[in-house]
Design a protein around this motif. Structure first.
Motif, short mmCIF file in Angstrom:
data_model
loop_
_atom_site.label_atom_id
_atom_site.label_comp_id
_atom_site.label_asym_id
_atom_site.label_seq_id
_atom_site.Cartn_x
_atom_site.Cartn_y
_atom_site.Cartn_z
N LEU A 47 0.85 -1.20 0.00
CA LEU A 47 0.00 0.00 0.00
C LEU A 47 0.88 1.24 0.00
CD1 LEU A 47 -1.07 -2.11 2.49
CD2 LEU A 47 -3.08 -0.71 2.15
N CYS A 48 0.44 2.29 -0.70
CA CYS A 48 1.18 3.55 -0.68
C CYS A 48 0.26 4.74 -0.87
CB CYS A 48 2.29 3.55 -1.72
SG CYS A 48 1.75 3.50 -3.44
N ALA A 55 -1.24 7.69 6.03
CA ALA A 55 -1.84 7.21 7.27
C ALA A 55 -2.88 6.14 6.98
CB ALA A 55 -2.46 8.38 8.04
N ASP A 56 -3.66 6.32 5.91
CA ASP A 56 -4.64 5.30 5.54
C ASP A 56 -3.95 4.00 5.14
OD1 ASP A 56 -6.78 6.99 6.01
OD2 ASP A 56 -7.11 7.48 3.90
N ALA A 57 -2.82 4.09 4.42
CA ALA A 57 -2.09 2.89 4.04
C ALA A 57 -1.68 2.10 5.28
CB ALA A 57 -0.85 3.26 3.20
N LEU A 81 4.04 0.84 2.44
CA LEU A 81 5.33 1.33 1.97
C LEU A 81 5.65 2.72 2.51
CD1 LEU A 81 5.08 0.18 -1.77
CD2 LEU A 81 6.00 -1.07 0.21
N THR A 82 4.79 3.22 3.35
CA THR A 82 4.90 4.57 3.91
C THR A 82 5.56 4.60 5.27
OG1 THR A 82 2.71 4.30 4.89
CG2 THR A 82 2.80 5.29 2.71
N THR A 83 5.94 3.44 5.81
CA THR A 83 6.33 3.38 7.23
C THR A 83 7.82 3.25 7.49
OG1 THR A 83 5.97 1.00 7.24
CG2 THR A 83 4.11 2.38 7.87
N ASP A 84 8.60 2.95 6.48
CA ASP A 84 10.04 2.76 6.67
C ASP A 84 10.75 4.09 6.46
OD1 ASP A 84 12.76 2.16 6.49
OD2 ASP A 84 12.41 0.25 5.49
N SER A 85 11.01 4.80 7.55
CA SER A 85 11.60 6.15 7.44
C SER A 85 12.98 6.12 6.80
CB SER A 85 11.64 6.83 8.81
OG SER A 85 12.44 6.09 9.72
N SER A 86 13.73 5.07 7.02
CA SER A 86 15.05 4.98 6.40
C SER A 86 14.94 4.83 4.89
CB SER A 86 15.85 3.82 6.99
OG SER A 86 16.12 4.06 8.35
N ALA A 87 14.05 3.95 4.42
CA ALA A 87 13.87 3.79 2.98
C ALA A 87 13.32 5.07 2.35
CB ALA A 87 12.94 2.62 2.70
N LEU A 88 12.38 5.72 3.03
CA LEU A 88 11.79 6.94 2.48
C LEU A 88 12.81 8.08 2.40
CD1 LEU A 88 8.32 6.87 4.26
CD2 LEU A 88 8.79 6.37 1.86
N THR A 89 13.61 8.25 3.45
CA THR A 89 14.55 9.36 3.45
C THR A 89 15.76 9.08 2.57
OG1 THR A 89 15.53 8.59 5.54
CG2 THR A 89 13.80 10.27 5.67
N ALA A 90 16.26 7.85 2.58
CA ALA A 90 17.36 7.50 1.67
C ALA A 90 16.89 7.61 0.22
CB ALA A 90 17.87 6.09 1.95
N GLY A 91 15.70 7.10 -0.04
CA GLY A 91 15.15 7.20 -1.39
C GLY A 91 14.95 8.63 -1.83
N GLY A 92 14.35 9.44 -0.94
CA GLY A 92 14.15 10.85 -1.26
C GLY A 92 15.46 11.55 -1.55
N VAL A 114 -0.82 -7.52 -4.90
CA VAL A 114 -1.67 -6.37 -5.18
C VAL A 114 -1.00 -5.11 -4.65
CG1 VAL A 114 -3.92 -5.27 -4.74
CG2 VAL A 114 -3.80 -7.75 -5.06
N LEU A 115 -1.05 -4.05 -5.43
CA LEU A 115 -0.67 -2.72 -4.95
C LEU A 115 -1.95 -1.93 -4.76
CD1 LEU A 115 1.44 -0.44 -4.37
CD2 LEU A 115 1.14 0.23 -6.78
N LEU A 116 -2.15 -1.39 -3.56
CA LEU A 116 -3.25 -0.45 -3.32
C LEU A 116 -2.65 0.95 -3.36
CD1 LEU A 116 -6.12 0.35 -2.69
CD2 LEU A 116 -5.70 -0.17 -0.29
N ALA A 117 -2.98 1.68 -4.40
CA ALA A 117 -2.48 3.04 -4.63
C ALA A 117 -3.54 4.02 -4.14
CB ALA A 117 -2.22 3.24 -6.12
N ILE A 118 -3.20 4.82 -3.15
CA ILE A 118 -4.17 5.74 -2.54
C ILE A 118 -3.76 7.17 -2.87
CG2 ILE A 118 -5.36 6.40 -0.43
CD1 ILE A 118 -4.35 3.76 0.83
N SER A 119 -4.66 7.92 -3.50
CA SER A 119 -4.37 9.30 -3.86
C SER A 119 -5.68 10.08 -3.97
CB SER A 119 -3.61 9.36 -5.19
OG SER A 119 -3.44 10.70 -5.62
#
Length: 191
Positions: A47-48, A55-57, A81-92, A114-119
């Motif tokens: 989910l992302c 937060a919904d993910a 996929l929104t919860t790993d701060s290291s992956a998010l910040t390194a990726g960013g 399945v990918l649940l894409a939330i936007s």
């Protein structure tokens, strides 16, 4: 305190939920069916989303991994996929924020998942890129979208597009739909 404002907000929320019932019931069922097929086949849900959708993910993943209503049922594999701060910040920092979800889909996604894409807008670039990567991996892509679905809608196998242009109403719709889907999955798989 303005009681009229409170009543107006509740009335607007209820009106959107009534429109969801009228316009999105089949898509909600289709989303549930896609997840059921994946879980029954030993696959997982990724989910992302951004901001409230992030937060919904997390919320949806927790309902599936831990439980929603049914105590004692087996866990279901769901990863926000929104919860790993290291992956998010390194990726960013290293590959750009627009790629942080796609990179995780590349690492964790597999055919049949399945990918649940939330936007709420349907136009979040990092969510779009995650959907593109999921397609490359032959994953099923489900969208919880708003504002007509945006660029993401035509990329989805199933698009649940909340019939509103108001971000808070769309977010309320997304979590309502998520609770319905999680409840149906629990009932169908373990009831």
């Amino acid at each position: 305190m303005d009681m009229e404002y409170i009543r107006q907000q509740l009335a607007e929320s209820a009106a959107v939920k009534n429109k969801i019932a009228a316009e999105c019931s089949q898509q909600i069922r289709d989303a549930c069916d896609a997840l059921l097929q994946a879980f029954r086949g030993g696959h997982k849900l990724l989910l992302c989303g951004n901001g409230g959708s992030a937060a919904d993910a997390q919320h949806i993943a927790a309902e599936l991994v831990i439980r929603m209503n049914m105590a004692g049922r087996p866990a279901l594999p769901a990863i926000a996929l929104t919860t790993d701060s290291s992956a998010l910040t390194a990726g960013g920092n290293d590959i750009g924020f627009e790629n942080v979800f796609a990179r995780q889909v590349e690492a964790l996604g597999a055919q049949g998942d399945v990918l649940l894409a939330i936007s709420t807008s349907g136009n979040s670039e990092n969510v779009i890129r995650a959907a593109v990567e999921a397609r490359k991996r032959k994953m099923v892509v489900v969208g919880f979208l708003g504002r007509g679905g945006g660029k993401l809608a035509p990329m989805m196998d199933v698009a649940v597009v909340i019939p509103s242009d108001d971000t808070q109403r769309i977010q309320e719709g997304h979590i309502t739909v998520a609770h319905i889907v999680c409840g149906l999955i629990e009932q169908t798989m373990f009831g």
